[in-house]
Every structure is written in structure tokens, then in C-alpha cells.
Design a protein around this motif. Structure first.
Motif, PDB file in Angstrom:
ATOM      1  N   VAL A 265       1.044  -1.163   0.122  1.00 20.77           N
ATOM      2  CA  VAL A 265       0.171   0.061   0.226  1.00 20.77           C
ATOM      3  C   VAL A 265       1.138   0.502  -0.229  1.00 20.77           C
ATOM      4  O   VAL A 265       0.578   1.880  -1.104  1.00 20.77           O
ATOM      5  CB  VAL A 265      -0.527   0.133   1.246  1.00 20.77           C
ATOM      6  N   THR A 333      -1.415   4.977   5.050  1.00 22.50           N
ATOM      7  CA  THR A 333      -1.068   3.542   5.009  1.00 22.50           C
ATOM      8  C   THR A 333      -1.483   2.619   5.530  1.00 22.50           C
ATOM      9  O   THR A 333      -3.089   1.759   4.865  1.00 22.50           O
ATOM     10  CB  THR A 333       0.386   3.115   5.010  1.00 22.50           C
ATOM     11  N   ALA A 337      -4.675   0.265   3.725  1.00 18.78           N
ATOM     12  CA  ALA A 337      -5.312  -1.120   4.025  1.00 18.78           C
ATOM     13  C   ALA A 337      -6.551  -1.670   4.811  1.00 18.78           C
ATOM     14  O   ALA A 337      -6.498  -2.613   3.818  1.00 18.78           O
ATOM     15  CB  ALA A 337      -3.222  -1.876   4.466  1.00 18.78           C
ATOM     16  N   ILE A 346      -5.517  -0.490  -5.475  1.00 17.83           N
ATOM     17  CA  ILE A 346      -5.149   0.633  -4.386  1.00 17.83           C
ATOM     18  C   ILE A 346      -4.904   2.143  -5.122  1.00 17.83           C
ATOM     19  O   ILE A 346      -3.944   2.230  -5.712  1.00 17.83           O
ATOM     20  CB  ILE A 346      -4.144   0.366  -3.583  1.00 17.83           C
TER      21      ILE A 346
END
Length: 439
Positions: A265, A333, A337, A346
Motif C-alpha cells: 500500500v 498507509t 490498507a 489500491i
């Protein structure tokens, strides 16, 4: 007991790798005792064991080799002639007859047959425990992990025997194991020709004027290093703590693939890999006990410790220091995620939304838009309140921005309450980031 199980796994792997045929007792005498106890500084302190029971006037650092050998023979005698208890079989119950039962850990009421080998295997297994911050130790019944841990024993012994490191504490083998695995499996920072100064600069050791000792590693740092070696794995670990009061949490699944997910990610959001792995990765992870209460160590357990406070209190990241940008990237992040954990794609969707909302605010001539964003949109505790605030924005949006906000309204309706909490927090962070960069 689990210490004996892990000791047996290691010994089988060791004999295979090095072409040996050691029995548990032979390995204990030839390798374990030589490394751990046949020196003026011990690598492990086992309360009530023969190695710490001193005759009048004896001190561990003053023992000669004959005296150390005598203590080894005392252990051999106990292993051969007595029912195992915690004083000479690590992880076993304390002796009822000696009234130590209140200090027992890792205890089961299931009868486990034992023989002399189990005693020596329990010592070997206990020496392979991986210590992490919070006062807990983890045992992994995995050949590769135990062999790598064993390689670190020799390094720790080398430094304990180094005449220039007289201030270095002994008896920290489990703490050392955590640091060793973290460093030796960190593909970015590990060097084959490392020395003490390299380890010190990586935070393995702490040194002051009177003492040098091994720092305890955060479990998240260990987790990220191990995820490089086991990127798609879920592995069972046994979590416990030995001290004045022994603690047993039990078997916990470690989802190392979650560490891989975080890195993936980050790469897609920010490109490349984070610069300061130690600083970045240390932001992740609840207290190890709280993480274990979740039932497994994965994405949810990796929630940055500081993020919950920010979410609960609605605080902004100030972006006044370099550390603030690192926090922003770590928090973003993890949130991304969690939002994309069941998705292949993503995208940095919230950053675009933040720019749209920021543009809307700048195009206003009064404080009403600022108030709407900060006092209604970003303080909404429910999806309904958030959508109502978005609806108030529609009449003042351009056609392009109107379509973006309408799409957002539709997506908010489809989110679970948990997903909405993550999403709204992420949007606030991105808005603060955009606002800071526009100054």
C-alpha cells in the motif's frame, strides 16, 4: 511443553543442516551450556535453576570452570532422577512440594509424558524465545526461525566476551533474539560485515556511562522484518512472559502477509519504500497484550498506537516537523490498507476528494464554507451526518466537482460503520495535508 516442542524442532533442523547426530543432552552440553553458562557472564538467568544456586561466597562472574561444570552436573542429576519442575525444566510447572506453584506459567492440566530429553529440549527451546517490548516473549515452532535465532547466539556471546565491552549486560538472550531477527532479516539494513557500532546505530544496543544493554524491540519492527522472509504466511506463535509473575497468553496466529500488505500500500500511495524503516515501522502496532486480545496479529493489530487518540479526539496533524509527515504517511498507509484489504486495486481516492473540498472552501468569500467543512463535515460521527454536510455543498459546486461529490455520497451509503470511521479519518488527514501544502 511448548519449550520442549520448539527445542525438538530446532535440534532436528540443526542436526540436518550441520550433519550432526546430537542427542538433546549432547547438544546441551556441547553447544548450549558452552555458549550460555560456561563463561563469567551468563546469557540467560533461570530462577531457582542449578546455574543460579550459589554456594556461600560464590558469584556467577567469579566461578571457575570446575565450579561451572559442577552446576552442569547438578542439572544432569536432576534431569535423570527427579520429576521435572520449573527449576530445571523451563516452561514446566513449579514444584507443588516446594510451594512455588503460584509462579507457574505455560501450564496445562493435560498429562504430557516426559523423559530426560524433554528437560534439555526445554532449555534449548527457552533460549529460542523472541523477546518484544511489553514484557512478552514469542516462541515460533519453525525450523528456519529457530536456526536463524541460533546464529545470533554466537554473536551475542562474542560481544559478552569482548574485553572492550565490559559494561555489556548478560542474561538478555530473549531480548537479544528479538533484535537479532529484526536486524538480520531486514534486507535493506543488514550487512554481512556488521560490527557493534552498526548494531548500536540500528538501536540494538543502548549505552550510557555505566551500562550497555540490549534494547527491547517493538513487536511491529520484528513483524515487518519477518514478513520479508515469510511474505505470504500465517504462522502460529506462542506468547508468554517469565518474570516475578509468569504470564501465559497462548497460541496466536501471526499474519505476516499483513506486513507485506502495508509495504504494498505504501509503495502504491507514495512510490518506492519508506526511507527510515525504524522510525516508520515503530509507529505501528498496539501494545502486544492488546494486539493478542484481537485473536490474531494482523492488519488490525498493526493499528498505529497514536492513531486511535487522533481518531477519538479529532485532532489534526500539524505538519510542523518532519516527524509529522512520517506519521501522516504511516496513518494513511494503515487506513488505506484497512479500506482496501479485500480489494485488488489500491487508489489514492481520498487525496483527490480532499483537493475538491479544499477548492470548494477557497472559492468561498465568507467563513460559512470553512465552518461547514470543519464543524459539520469533519465532525460528523455518523454516515448520515456526513452525507447531510455534503448535501449542503452541492449548490455551490462546479459540474465536475458535483459529480465527484455525488459519487462520494453513493459510496458512503455502501460503507459499513467501521469503514466509514476509517474513511472519514483518512479524508481529514488528506485535507490537512492539502491545506498545509497550499500555504
Amino acid at each position: 511443553m511448548i519449550t520442549s516442542v520448539v527445542g525438538r524442532t530446532f535440534l532436528k533442523a540443526y542436526n540436518t543442516k550441520y550433519g550432526k547426530n546430537f542427542s538433546p543432552k549432547e547438544f546441551f552440553e556441547e553447544e548450549f551450556w558452552q555458549l550460555f553458562f560456561n563463561h563469567s557472564k551468563y546469557m540467560q538467568w533461570v530462577t531457582n535453576s542449578p546455574f543460579v544456586q550459589m554456594k556461600k561466597g560464590q558469584k556467577p562472574h567469579l566461578l571457575n570452570e570446575n565450579e561451572r561444570r559442577e552446576k552442569l552436573e547438578n542439572l544432569f542429576h536432576k534431569a535423570e532422577n527427579e520429576i521435572p519442575d520449573a527449576s530445571f525444566a523451563i516452561g514446566y510447572p513449579a514444584s507443588e512440594t516446594k510451594e512455588y506453584a503460584s509462579t507457574s506459567g505455560l501450564v496445562s492440566d493435560v498429562f504430557v509424558p516426559f523423559d530426560e530429553d524433554e528437560v534439555y529440549l526445554s532449555w534449548i527451546g527457552s533460549g529460542l524465545g523472541v523477546g518484544v517490548a511489553g514484557g512478552y516473549t514469542i516462541l515460533f515452532d519453525n525450523p528456519e526461525i529457530t536456526l536463524q535465532t541460533f546464529e545470533g547466539w554466537k554473536v551475542y556471546r562474542k560481544y559478552l566476551n569482548d574485553p572492550t565491552l565490559t559494561k555489556l549486560r548478560g542474561n538478555q538472550i530473549n531480548t537479544w533474539n528479538g533484535q537479532w531477527l529484526t536486524y538480520s532479516w531486514d534486507k535493506k539494513n543488514f550487512r554481512d560485515d556488521f560490527d557493534f557500532s552498526d548494531l548500536e546505530s540500528n538501536g540494538v544496543f543502548k549505552i550510557d556511562s555505566s551500562l550497555a544493554e540490549v534494547n527491547t524491540v517493538n513487536w511491529s519492527r520484528l513483524f515487518f522484518s519477518m514478513s520479508q522472509m515469510f511474505p505470504k504466511y500465517e504462522m502460529m506463535g506462542y506468547v508468554y512472559g517469565f518474570g516475578q509473575t509468569n504470564k501465559t497468553i497462548g497460541f496466536i496466529p501471526f499474519q505476516f502477509k499483513s506486513g507485506t500488505k502495508i509495504k504494498e500500500v505504501y509503495r502504491k500511495l507514495f512510490g518506492g519504500v519508506y526511507e527510515d524503516a525504524k522510525q516508520f515501522e515503530s509507529l505501528f502496532g498496539r501494545h502486544i497484550k492488546r494486539a493478542c486480545e484481537l485473536g490474531s496479529i494482523g492488519l488490525l493489530a498493526l493499528q498505529p498506537e497514536g492513531l486511535k487518540k487522533v481518531m477519538d479526539e479529532g485532532k489534526k496533524i500539524a505538519f510542523k516537523k518532519e516527524e509529522d509527515l512520517i506519521k501522516y504517511k504511516a496513518y494513511k498507509t494503515w487506513l488505506k490498507a484497512m479500506l482496501s484489504k479485500n480489494k485488488e486495486q489500491i487508489t489514492d481516492y481520498t487525496l483527490g476528494l480532499a483537493k475538491t473540498i479544499h477548492t470548494y472552501r477557497l472559492e468561498g468569500t465568507k467563513l460559512d464554507r470553512k465552518t461547514l467543512i470543519e464543524k459539520e463535515l469533519f465532525t460528523a460521527t455518523s454516515k448520515r451526518g456526513f452525507v447531510e454536510a455534503l448535501t449542503k455543498m452541492l449548490k455551490d459546486l462546479s459540474q465536475e466537482d458535483l459529480m465527484v461529490i455525488k459519487q462520494l455520497k453513493d459510496e458512503i451509503h455502501l460503507m459499513t460503520n467501521e469503514e466509514y470511521g476509517y474513511f472519514s479519518t483518512l479524508l481529514k488527514f488528506d485535507y490537512a495535508f492539502v491545506e498545509n501544502n497550499s500555504k
